[in-house]
Design an enzyme around this catalytic site. Structure first.
Site, short mmCIF file in Angstrom:
data_model
loop_
_atom_site.label_atom_id
_atom_site.label_comp_id
_atom_site.label_asym_id
_atom_site.label_seq_id
_atom_site.Cartn_x
_atom_site.Cartn_y
_atom_site.Cartn_z
N VAL A 257 0.87 -1.17 0.00
CA VAL A 257 0.00 0.00 0.00
C VAL A 257 0.91 1.22 0.00
CG1 VAL A 257 -1.74 1.30 1.26
CG2 VAL A 257 -1.86 -1.20 1.21
N ARG B 174 2.24 13.00 2.64
CA ARG B 174 1.44 12.56 3.79
C ARG B 174 0.08 13.25 3.79
NH1 ARG B 174 5.99 13.98 7.32
NH2 ARG B 174 7.63 12.47 6.93
N ASP C 17 1.05 14.37 9.93
CA ASP C 17 0.57 13.44 8.91
C ASP C 17 -0.94 13.54 8.84
OD1 ASP C 17 -0.19 11.04 7.47
OD2 ASP C 17 1.74 10.17 8.00
N ARG D 219 -2.75 11.55 6.51
CA ARG D 219 -3.26 10.45 5.69
C ARG D 219 -4.35 9.66 6.39
NH1 ARG D 219 2.34 7.74 4.04
NH2 ARG D 219 2.84 8.54 6.11
#
Length: 418
Positions: free
Chosen positions: A243, A291, A329, A331
């Site tokens: 991924v 990110r 981050d 994500r």
């Protein structure tokens, strides 16, 4: 020059657009696409719409420009003849489980066949998934083939060194109640924040609670499958998965400040080898640049890191990111496993990642991971050492013996974000 239609355009969300008798209701999680109902996000007939947003994600803006320039008719409907998937994927049990899939339409590739009657009756229903076949070439793969580390088998790796793949493109479709649940918030709060932070781009988010599905203006997801698609769900077959979150500078242009392209290549290499052994390999490529902070923010952080007193260092790596972006981050991997569930994955033999965020999200969604595979030390660019040390120091990774690049052994401990 296309002729534009002269129709009344509603610029607010609900006057004249209340639910009509000819609007399909979406029953998310039903076992058949007919029972679930088609997703209609097109404007050719506003009364048919049952989805917030528009097709094509971020590219919908370019479609608007094409219309404004008179190059695309506002009432254009695509001819979907012969666009069906070249490989059959699903249906799988996960498709009717809203706890598994909340950010894509699992039936989105089969529109032309499943809703043939509705299309004939004038409903402008469009695919959100496309599945095709292709070949890929990468300099690193060519080098591995020449060294004999990748075998030319004539099926996966061709004689001309092309690599055969089945690939899918997936547009996001968020079922708002379940997306909110996955992020630990309420549907109302999610709608409000999405409305506010897009500058009020989608007023239906706060005014049309009868519309539960949203096509957000974000990039699509790509899936590259190596080997037999059916092997993905065969419990007797090996499955390798990487991924990968987009990193344009490294993935495309070879920037050596991070490990993104080397890790992507490692994932592809492992996927090919697994396919050649009769299993399957899957690369899922998400458009989450920097990110999910974006490339402008990423480059600003690069400048800040390198210009600080004492130069770039692992100790200030994440601090400088937070100073510019407010967060390390964005994500947030809660929705990431949806694509794996669309593929019908229940177990992963080799997970080519050192990320705890990804690992935890996948395992917590009900998918078993047997082996976690690190990036070999000899594939880490010199300029990426700061990033690696910063992540180790932050506790994302428990240092251990780095496996040789041909080994696919279980890697215990915490993981990196990449």
């Amino acid at each position: 020059m296309h002729t534009k239609r002269t129709a009344h355009v509603v610029l607010t969300s609900h006057p004249g657009q209340e639910p009509q008798s000819n609007t399909f209701k979406i029953n998310w999680g039903e076992k058949t696409p007919k029972a679930r109902g088609p997703l209609i996000a097109t404007n050719t007939n506003p009364h048919h719409r049952n989805v917030i947003g528009a097709h094509s994600g971020s590219y919908s803006v370019y479609r608007a420009l094409a219309m404004a320039a008179g190059k695309l008719a506002e009432d254009f409907k695509p001819d979907l003849t012969n666009t069906e998937p070249v490989e059959k994927i699903g249906p799988h049990p996960q498709w009717s489980d809203p706890s598994k899939i909340a950010s894509l339409d699992p039936w989105g590739a089969d529109i032309a066949t499943v809703f043939k009657k509705e299309l004939k009756n004038g409903y402008d229903i469009r695919p959100t998934i496309a599945v095709t076949k292709a070949h890929i070439q990468m300099a690193e793969l060519e080098d591995l083939i020449r060294k004999g580390e990748l075998e030319v088998d004539g099926k996966i790796v061709k004689k001309n060194h092309d690599v055969a793949v089945t690939k899918a493109a997936i547009e996001s479709v968020w079922y708002l109640p379940k997306v909110a649940e996955k992020f630990g918030t309420t549907e109302g709060e999610l709608r409000k924040v999405l409305f506010q932070e897009t500058g009020g781009m989608f007023p239906e988010l706060v005014t049309r609670h009868d519309l539960k599905a949203f096509m957000p203006p974000i990039g699509s997801t790509s899936v590259y499958i190596f080997g037999d698609v059916k092997a993905i769900t065969d419990p007797k077959k090996e499955l390798t998965v990487r991924v990968h979150d987009e990193c344009n500078g490294s993935d495309v242009f070879g920037s050596d400040i991070c490990t993104c392209r080397p890790y992507l290549v490692q994932g592809i290499e492992a996927a090919i080898k697994t396919a050649q052994k009769g299993g399957a390999g899957v690369i899922v490529y998400y458009r989450k640049e920097g990110r999910a902070l974006g490339e402008v923010t990423k480059f600003l952080v690069y400048n800040a890191r390198k210009r600080q007193e004492g130069g770039d260092s692992a100790s200030t790596y994440f601090h400088r990111t937070e100073c510019v972006a407010g967060v390390q981050d964005m994500r947030f991997q809660q929705l990431m496993p949806d694509v794996l569930h669309w593929l019908g994955i229940t177990r992963i033999t080799n997970f080519i990642s050192m990320s705890n965020m990804k690992y935890d999200a996948i395992v917590n969604s009900g998918i078993k991971i047997i082996n976690r595979v690190e990036i070999p030390a000899d594939r880490i660019p010199a300029d990426a050492s700061v990033e690696m040390e910063a992540k180790k120091a932050a506790g994302y990774f428990t240092p251990g013996t780095v496996k040789k690049k041909k080994e696919l052994k279980n890697v215990k401990g915490r993981g990196l974000y990449e």
